[in-house]
Design a protein around this motif. Structure first.
Motif: not given
Length: 129
Positions: A41-44, A81-84, A106-107
């Protein structure tokens, strides 16, 4: 925040809604789900703001989180591992790479856990239909 003990977990009455936390997902969100959700949620949210400030148009963003846990040590989270997946008409991959670098810096949630959890990111751009 105040969390009150219930029969199967804890509950907090927050501004948006009531949050139920439990080791049994039949009675609330599991703690690891909340940790992953906080990071996503933060990174998104930061990623979206950066894209908007850079005037990079997109239709939609989906983030999937692949989690590696260590059952030998309290089943702790060791890697995320985040996949956008970004749906857009015309985005330059180099601009997305830079936006993700700024996102990481910045997250607050990534910065809070980066010394204990390995977090990696990748992205894919899918053309709008």
């Amino acid at each position: 925040m105040i969390f009150k003990m219930k029969e199967k977990g804890f509950q907090a009455e927050l501004e948006y809604d009531v949050l139920n936390v439990s080791a049994d997902e039949n009675f609330g969100f599991r703690p690891y789900q909340l940790l992953i959700s906080s990071i996503v949620g933060c990174s998104g949210g930061v990623f979206r703001k950066i894209l908007e400030k850079k005037r990079l148009a997109y239709e939609d963003i989906t983030i999937s989180a692949n989690v590696k846990r260590n059952p030998e040590i309290a089943n702790r989270i060791e890697e995320i591992h985040l996949v956008y997946t970004i749906i857009a008409e015309d985005l330059e991959p180099s601009k997305i790479e830079k936006a993700l670098e700024l996102t990481r810096k910045n997250c607050a949630m990534i910065q809070s856990v980066q010394d204990s959890i390995v977090i990696t990111e990748e992205f894919e751009i899918k053309q709008s239909k």
